[in-house]
Design a protein around this motif. Structure first.
Motif, PDB file in Angstrom:
ATOM      1  N   ASP A 431       1.019  -1.141   0.215  1.00  0.00           N
ATOM      2  CA  ASP A 431       0.279  -0.165  -0.019  1.00  0.00           C
ATOM      3  C   ASP A 431       0.973   1.305   0.436  1.00  0.00           C
ATOM      4  OD1 ASP A 431      -2.185   1.636   0.386  1.00  0.00           O
ATOM      5  OD2 ASP A 431      -2.316   1.708   2.595  1.00  0.00           O
ATOM      6  N   PRO A 432       1.751   1.332  -0.764  1.00  0.00           N
ATOM      7  CA  PRO A 432       2.994   2.704  -1.196  1.00  0.00           C
ATOM      8  C   PRO A 432       1.797   4.346  -0.527  1.00  0.00           C
ATOM      9  CG  PRO A 432       2.108   1.525  -3.112  1.00  0.00           C
ATOM     10  CD  PRO A 432       1.077   0.207  -2.608  1.00  0.00           C
ATOM     11  N   LEU A 433       2.461   4.797   0.093  1.00  0.00           N
ATOM     12  CA  LEU A 433       1.448   6.335   0.554  1.00  0.00           C
ATOM     13  C   LEU A 433       3.413   7.321   0.296  1.00  0.00           C
ATOM     14  CD1 LEU A 433      -0.165   5.522   2.835  1.00  0.00           C
ATOM     15  CD2 LEU A 433      -0.652   5.845   0.777  1.00  0.00           C
ATOM     16  N   ILE A 434       2.515   8.318   0.130  1.00  0.00           N
ATOM     17  CA  ILE A 434       3.631   9.616  -0.466  1.00  0.00           C
ATOM     18  C   ILE A 434       3.322  10.471   0.506  1.00  0.00           C
ATOM     19  CG2 ILE A 434       3.137  10.505  -2.063  1.00  0.00           C
ATOM     20  CD1 ILE A 434       6.431  10.641  -2.902  1.00  0.00           C
ATOM     21  N   VAL A 435       4.210  11.701   1.661  1.00  0.00           N
ATOM     22  CA  VAL A 435       3.600  12.231   2.481  1.00  0.00           C
ATOM     23  C   VAL A 435       4.086  13.593   1.495  1.00  0.00           C
ATOM     24  CG1 VAL A 435       4.181  13.722   4.662  1.00  0.00           C
ATOM     25  CG2 VAL A 435       4.120  11.170   4.602  1.00  0.00           C
ATOM     26  N   GLU A 436       3.757  14.716   1.708  1.00  0.00           N
ATOM     27  CA  GLU A 436       3.717  15.883   0.940  1.00  0.00           C
ATOM     28  C   GLU A 436       5.227  16.452   1.555  1.00  0.00           C
ATOM     29  OE1 GLU A 436       0.186  20.125   0.159  1.00  0.00           O
ATOM     30  OE2 GLU A 436       1.271  19.420   1.656  1.00  0.00           O
ATOM     31  N   PRO A 437       5.676  16.779   0.864  1.00  0.00           N
ATOM     32  CA  PRO A 437       7.404  16.758   1.112  1.00  0.00           C
ATOM     33  C   PRO A 437       6.949  18.573   1.895  1.00  0.00           C
ATOM     34  CG  PRO A 437       6.845  17.737  -0.986  1.00  0.00           C
ATOM     35  CD  PRO A 437       5.672  16.784  -0.711  1.00  0.00           C
ATOM     36  N   TRP A 438       8.199  19.045   2.578  1.00  0.00           N
ATOM     37  CA  TRP A 438       8.109  19.910   3.647  1.00  0.00           C
ATOM     38  C   TRP A 438       8.662  20.919   2.145  1.00  0.00           C
ATOM     39  CZ3 TRP A 438      10.680  16.357   6.076  1.00  0.00           C
ATOM     40  CH2 TRP A 438      12.439  16.138   5.464  1.00  0.00           C
ATOM     41  N   GLU A 439       8.742  22.549   2.210  1.00  0.00           N
ATOM     42  CA  GLU A 439       9.717  23.334   1.725  1.00  0.00           C
ATOM     43  C   GLU A 439      11.253  23.071   1.713  1.00  0.00           C
ATOM     44  OE1 GLU A 439       9.640  28.082   0.797  1.00  0.00           O
ATOM     45  OE2 GLU A 439       8.347  26.869   2.108  1.00  0.00           O
TER      46      GLU A 439
END
Length: 732
Positions: A431-439
């Motif tokens: 169940d691959p997911l990705i976190v919104e990157p920080w600036e």
């Protein structure tokens, strides 16, 4: 806070693995270099029992395992984690660098934390960069508190610092920044300075004396009550103003005595919601003492007032193809979502990744999916692979304590993740997911490097790859025009650390060379050229003659090739050969060795031989014709011009605009921005802003930011072109 039975050594100490998100507090320490962040972390670790006395860790091992000079230097320029335990709560203390060059690690600390502790030196005050970080925290609603250090300084004034903090951080509501305690001074010394040896609790009206090495509680004297009541009244009004009980203010103003327990509960809720920002004081313990001034109060605030990971919002999560994914906040039983917030290298262990788990539970020996991270323009490859988790541990200085699992809300280290880099997401392999990157701040200081020797050359690419894997704020460029290897850094200190890490960690010695910008050439007027390549060496010869005309074109036109040959003077099969030769010579340049652009080359005439003409011969003739045309006219040297945007405090607008003009810049306009700042837009030749990140920091006292992007190439002034050409000639 203040009236609680504070933790004792048996209830505190080295942090164990958390068993529930409510038993975790993630706190990032923020402040300028020299404000005392690292010293404060050590004082809190000592007070919590994580070390049994200053200078040694709990098991008797020499503190060099935690605090030798080299390790302190490393921690001063990178994010480090020190977990302690207080009243059954695991407190993850994230110590961030104070140098502006390492703002990337500061942002990583902000990402990993749920609350921020701003450390302000009583002798130095609040600098501009600290105010900017405060604004960043305010923009995302991160709870904050302020701790004043260096109260032992001769001219330290806690009341004045509280006023400064309220002015700097309070914005439209300075009463949201108020002290919870007042310093308790001892008798004046010969120098007239009265040292601080304790605190006065405003809510509880208690004295807390640290002069004996541990906090002792007592009642205030009659002479102290008036001072307490004045500050206490203001504090109570500030707390009640942020209370969720709308009747409390009316009851208080009506003369009702508000219960201390109610005030503390309202205070804790206001702090956790990020609407009230208490000011505290702290100092390290004296030699042989266990508790430094204010350390117990700080630990009480952190465990009682700062939010749990359940109360703090998590970053947006999507599938790897970009579809939003809703997850239950900080649930240990939910699908795994963790993020690499810091990557470092250990000469013995190898790569160590500091992980924040946002959802699910990360276990040792588990296979996870690594996704990330969209920094291809900085020399980082995108990741979409499965990788096995090795050992999980919690750090304590240079030691790593093994743990079997890490739940949502907690932080830990993973050893030997070979593919994951800072900013990457770890999730379940099915169940691959990705976190919104920080600036990530954009590195704007170029560092051109060359291998010092042949052995270094063999190791350079691998060393650079490892270096940028650790630090996403660094960009690696292989410039195709100048043939230079360029490390783009955030500042001089950042560059110095990069070079030292290349040398000490990866055994690569490099030389720093002058950075060259990508110049171009173009024709200043029409010109004609004849290329004659005729050779007879017995047997098969070479024969090709072509005549061309070259004229300049508008900016951005590139190279145009036009065929106007009539009568078959140049056979059709050789016209592409002429074009190939012209374009190959244009790449090499015609005057100073820089690529030729923005011209139209028209093939007018030529001659061929039925036997000796060939593709290679006409390529050579085309190149010769272009070079001859260049010799008959003025060649302009073109330099890249950048669009520059500078966000600066209003008080520095004049000096910044004057400085830009001195760099041959053209100011395009200004506009007002929030927080008393101005956005300046300008166009500046790139050759003039190589070190602008360093110079702007000095000019604005570290409070300005700028961005740049390529706009176009345009003619360089003749005197500058002559200087650049002469320097290039000497270098070659």
């Amino acid at each position: 806070m203040g009236d609680k039975a504070h933790a004792h050594p048996g209830a505190a100490g080295r942090a164990r693995a958390a068993d529930h998100p409510t038993s975790v507090r993630n706190v990032v320490l923020v402040g300028h270099s020299g404000s005392g962040k690292t010293t404060l972390v050590e004082a809190l670790a000592l007070a919590a029992g994580a070390v049994n006395r200053a200078g040694r860790v709990e098991d008797g091992t020499a503190v060099s395992d935690y605090d030798d000079i080299e390790h302190r230097q490393q921690r001063s320029v990178q994010l480090s984690l020190v977990p302690v335990e207080w009243d059954g709560i695991k407190v993850n203390l994230l110590d961030t660098p104070g140098y502006a060059d390492f703002v990337g690690d500061l942002r990583a600390g902000l990402r990993a934390a749920d609350a921020a502790l701003f450390v302000v030196s009583a002798s130095d005050g609040v600098d501009g960069s600290t105010r900017m970080v405060w604004d960043e925290c305010a923009a995302v609603g991160m709870p904050r508190a302020i701790v004043v250090t260096h109260l032992e300084a001769a001219r330290a004034d806690f009341d004045e610092m509280t006023r400064v903090c309220a002015e700097a951080f309070g914005g439209d509501d300075p009463d949201a920044v108020l002290p919870l305690y007042l310093p308790l001074h001892g008798p004046e010394g010969a120098d007239g300075h009265a040292p601080v040896h304790g605190l006065i609790g405003l809510l509880t009206r208690k004295l807390f004396d640290y002069s004996g090495g541990e906090r002792k509680e007592s009642e205030p004297g009659e002479e102290q009550l008036p001072l307490i009541e004045e500050a206490r009244g203001r504090l109570i009004e500030g707390i009640i103003a942020e209370s969720e009980d709308e009747t409390l203010m009316d009851r208080y103003l009506g003369g009702e005595e508000v219960d201390v327990g109610t005030l503390i509960e309202d205070l804790e809720r206001a702090v956790a919601r990020g609407v009230f920002f208490p000011v505290l004081a702290a100092a390290p313990a004296a030699e042989g003492a266990r508790q430094g001034l204010g350390t117990v109060e700080l630990l009480e605030l952190i465990t009682g007032g700062f939010p749990t990971p359940l109360e703090h919002g998590t970053p947006a999560v999507t599938t790897v193809d970009g579809r939003p994914r809703e997850l239950k906040p900080c649930d240990p039983d939910a699908p795994l979502v963790a993020e690499v917030v810091k990557t470092s290298s250990d000469p013995y262990v190898g790569r160590i990744s500091l992980i924040r788990v946002f959802s699910g539970t990360l276990r040792a020996d588990q296979t996870v999916h690594v996704s990330g991270h969209g920094l291809g323009d900085r020399g980082h490859e995108d990741h979409d692979v499965d990788e096995r988790i090795g050992n999980l541990s919690t750090p304590f200085g240079k030691q790593q304590r093994p743990v079997s699992h890490v739940i949502a809300g907690d932080l830990a280290c993973v050893a030997k993740l070979s593919r994951a880099e800072t900013g990457d997401t770890l999730s379940a392999k099915d169940d691959p997911l990705i976190v919104e990157p920080w600036e990530m701040p954009d590195p704007l200081l170029p560092l051109a490097i060359e291998a010092h020797s042949k052995p270094d050359e063999d190791k350079l690419s691998q060393g650079l790859a490892r270096l940028v894997a650790e630090d996403p704020t660094m960009r690696l460029e292989q410039n195709q025009d100048t043939h230079q290897v360029v490390l783009w850094c955030l500042g001089e200190a950042h560059a110095d650390v990069a070079l030292e890490r290349l040398r000490s960690r990866y055994g690569v010695q490099v030389d720093v060379v002058p950075h060259r910008v990508s110049l171009r050439e173009t024709f200043g007027g029409r010109a004609a050229g004849r290329g004659r390549h005729v050779k007879q060496s017995g047997g098969h010869g070479q024969f090709a003659i072509c005549e061309i005309e070259v004229e300049p074109l508008p900016n951005g036109s590139g190279i145009e090739f036009v065929d106007k040959v009539v009568g078959g003077a140049v056979p059709r099969q050789f016209i592409p050969s002429v074009e190939k030769g012209v374009r190959a010579q244009a790449v090499k340049g015609v005057a100073a060795g820089h690529p030729l652009i923005d011209v139209r080359v028209t093939l007018l005439d030529g001659k061929a031989h039925s036997v000796d003409s060939s593709d290679a011969a006409f390529q050579t003739a085309g190149a010769l014709a272009l070079r001859e045309a260049a010799s008959g006219t003025r060649i302009h040297l073109l330099e890249p011009v950048a669009e520059v945007s500078v966000l600066v405090g209003d008080e520095y607008v004049g000096p910044v605009m004057s400085d830009l003009s001195g760099r041959r810049g053209r100011v395009l306009g200004t506009e007002q921005s929030a927080g008393g700042r101005t956005l300046i837009r300008a166009e500046v030749p790139e050759i003039e802003i190589d070190r602008y990140s360093v110079d702007l920091r000095s000019l604005s006292h570290g409070t300005a930011r700028f961005s740049r992007r390529y706009a176009r190439h345009e003619p360089m002034p003749p005197q500058v072109a002559e200087r650049v050409t002469e320097e290039a000639r000497k270098a070659s």
